[in-house]
Design a protein around this motif. Sequence first.
Motif, short mmCIF file in Angstrom:
data_model
loop_
_atom_site.label_atom_id
_atom_site.label_comp_id
_atom_site.label_asym_id
_atom_site.label_seq_id
_atom_site.Cartn_x
_atom_site.Cartn_y
_atom_site.Cartn_z
N LEU A 143 0.84 -1.22 0.00
CA LEU A 143 0.00 0.00 0.00
C LEU A 143 0.87 1.26 0.00
CD1 LEU A 143 -2.86 -0.87 2.53
CD2 LEU A 143 -2.95 -0.86 0.04
N PHE A 144 1.97 1.18 0.74
CA PHE A 144 2.87 2.34 0.84
C PHE A 144 3.46 2.68 -0.53
CE2 PHE A 144 7.17 3.91 2.60
CZ PHE A 144 6.72 5.22 2.67
N THR A 145 4.00 1.67 -1.23
CA THR A 145 4.62 1.96 -2.53
C THR A 145 3.57 2.41 -3.55
OG1 THR A 145 4.61 -0.42 -2.98
CG2 THR A 145 6.70 0.54 -2.29
N ARG A 146 2.35 1.87 -3.40
CA ARG A 146 1.28 2.32 -4.30
C ARG A 146 1.04 3.82 -4.12
NH1 ARG A 146 -4.26 -0.83 -3.70
NH2 ARG A 146 -2.99 -2.62 -4.25
N SER A 147 1.05 4.26 -2.85
CA SER A 147 0.82 5.69 -2.61
C SER A 147 2.02 6.52 -3.09
CB SER A 147 0.53 5.95 -1.13
OG SER A 147 1.71 5.97 -0.38
N LEU A 148 3.23 5.95 -2.99
CA LEU A 148 4.41 6.71 -3.44
C LEU A 148 4.41 6.90 -4.96
CD1 LEU A 148 7.23 5.09 -1.22
CD2 LEU A 148 6.29 7.39 -0.99
N VAL A 149 4.07 5.84 -5.70
CA VAL A 149 4.13 5.98 -7.17
C VAL A 149 2.98 6.82 -7.73
CG1 VAL A 149 5.45 3.88 -7.57
CG2 VAL A 149 2.96 3.78 -7.63
N ARG A 150 1.96 7.05 -6.91
CA ARG A 150 0.91 7.94 -7.37
C ARG A 150 1.48 9.34 -7.63
NH1 ARG A 150 -3.03 6.54 -3.18
NH2 ARG A 150 -3.51 4.52 -4.05
N ARG A 151 2.44 9.72 -6.76
CA ARG A 151 3.03 11.06 -6.93
C ARG A 151 4.30 11.04 -7.78
NH1 ARG A 151 3.08 12.43 -0.99
NH2 ARG A 151 2.31 10.30 -0.93
N GLN A 152 4.93 9.86 -7.86
CA GLN A 152 6.17 9.76 -8.64
C GLN A 152 6.01 8.61 -9.63
OE1 GLN A 152 9.61 11.01 -7.34
NE2 GLN A 152 9.30 10.84 -5.16
N PRO A 153 5.29 8.84 -10.71
CA PRO A 153 4.99 7.73 -11.62
C PRO A 153 6.26 7.08 -12.17
CG PRO A 153 3.79 9.72 -12.23
CD PRO A 153 4.76 10.12 -11.19
N LEU A 154 6.19 5.76 -12.34
CA LEU A 154 7.32 5.01 -12.90
C LEU A 154 7.16 4.94 -14.41
CD1 LEU A 154 7.21 2.12 -10.28
CD2 LEU A 154 8.75 4.09 -10.28
N ARG A 155 8.18 4.36 -15.08
CA ARG A 155 8.08 4.16 -16.53
C ARG A 155 6.84 3.32 -16.84
NH1 ARG A 155 13.36 4.36 -18.89
NH2 ARG A 155 12.58 3.15 -20.62
N ALA A 156 6.29 3.53 -18.02
CA ALA A 156 5.09 2.78 -18.40
C ALA A 156 5.36 1.28 -18.30
CB ALA A 156 4.69 3.16 -19.82
N GLY A 157 4.44 0.56 -17.75
CA GLY A 157 4.56 -0.90 -17.68
C GLY A 157 5.30 -1.40 -16.45
N ILE A 158 5.85 -0.50 -15.64
CA ILE A 158 6.56 -0.96 -14.43
C ILE A 158 5.76 -0.55 -13.19
CG2 ILE A 158 8.69 -0.79 -13.06
CD1 ILE A 158 10.23 -0.38 -15.58
N GLU A 159 5.62 -1.51 -12.30
CA GLU A 159 4.89 -1.25 -11.05
C GLU A 159 5.70 -1.81 -9.90
OE1 GLU A 159 1.02 -2.89 -10.98
OE2 GLU A 159 0.27 -1.54 -12.54
#
Length: 452
Positions: free
Chosen positions: A185-201
Amino acid sequence: MSRTASRPHVVIVGAGFAGFQAARTLSRLTRGRADITLLNPTDYFLYLPLLPQVAAGVLEPRRVTVSLAGALRHVRLVLGEADGIDLTRRAVRYADPEGQDGELSYDRLVLAVGSVNKLLPVPGVAEHAHGFRGLPEALYLRDHVTRQIELAAAADDPGACRARCTFVVAGAGYTGVEVAAHGALFTRSLVRRQPLRAGIEPRWVLLDIAPRVLPELDRRLSGTADRVLRRRGVEVRTGTSVKEATRDGVLLSDGDLLPTRTLLWCVGVRPDPLVAGIGSPMERGRLLVDPYLNVPGHPEVFACGDAAAVPDLTETGQYTAMTAQHAWRQGKAAGRNVAASLDLGNRRPYRHHDLGFTVDLGGVSGAANPLGVPLSGPLAGAVTRGYHLAAMPGNRVRVAADWLLDAVLPRQGVQLGLVRSWSVPLDTASPETARVAGAPERAEGAAEKTEE
Ligand SMILES: Cc1cc2nc3c(=O)[nH]c(=O)nc-3n(C[C@H](O)[C@H](O)[C@H](O)COP(=O)(O)OP(=O)(O)OC[C@H]3O[C@@H](n4cnc5c(N)ncnc54)[C@H](O)[C@@H]3O)c2cc1C
């Protein structure tokens, strides 16, 4: 608190679940008729079950601590770490936080030093993995995960980005399960503000050699946790262990190589090695006590919590599990029995029926079986949080306030940089720390047994 020679002196080593409760009970029962000294490396009691929420940024670190001086008014706190016990002279040697040696003599001794990370002889793990036993580790992990996501978001190379976003947790007991559940859940909230390259989660991988998560708990609880984890995207790999760890990856027992910068070692705990040096019979590294929590042959010495093998009077031939529930209640029983040994009340054997278990899975999810009733979903989540609030000996309003804020505000994703990697080594306890006068033989053998 000043000591007097006329009053008996009780020394309690360790202020975790068992030691805190022993001190509190004893202080209530003795009402000034005994001097009570609590020896602990920190000035706080740490509510360990909420530590994964600190690592995931839900709770601020101080929320899961309770000031010992504030909560135990009639108990003298000595800051330090015991490194030797002389049963003949009835003295505990310790080193204070500034490295000065000290000694405490006692009339009664309560050993409640808990447990330490269990290391297995897997190449690279001691160097590249991190444990999860205290506030420094939780703060380190919170920063580390934030940093990996920030670096991944800025990485040009997709391989490096994937590796930084892969988080491997070894051990699917309650610590590993909760860390992975909250971490996702934490990393999900972090990538909301700092999107990763397309296709990477972000990818969380939870490993255990056992055939199911939470192997030591009820099957239904385990099934619920497994479902929530998988729904959240956590890769659960049972029957799998770590073969080797390097700076850049983790080689699994099935031959798979996971490029990652994060290996969390939650494979379990072993009792603190201090007790191994006592020279008394041990049971898998825990100090064997009788049902009154007395060390055989030493009516003045008591032990409780993770460090003690306490006969389970509800299951013949078994010893109580290393859980907060048992440690808390054993601390209370130890306090009562120490008072009884000073002619204040009657001693009683420790007997406790399992009241069930709760596992916090983050968000509104949980898995619980209070009094044997299986619960899942938001109801289990609410029961779990209610249980923690009731069980915490302080700071309840602040914890509840953080939960409320987390429900309505985005999580703060910043690194504070307060804890560096080298200050949270995985191996925080070595058997050599136990130096007990007159009992040189047992320490090594007992430690070896628990490492198997
Ligand atoms: C992350 C995490 C989550 C957990 N979640 C749960 C859960 O949800 N439910 C559950 O039932 N259990 C849980 N546990 C296990 C539970 O916390 C332990 O079983 C419990 O803390 C044991 O209590 P204790 O008093 O024996 O030891 P601890 O609570 O570990 O306390 C030991 C104390 O002794 C001190 N100490 C150690 N060595 C020395 C020394 N040489 N000299 C002086 N002091 C010393 C330590 O600093 C500490 O304060 C969890 C554990 C962890 C790490």
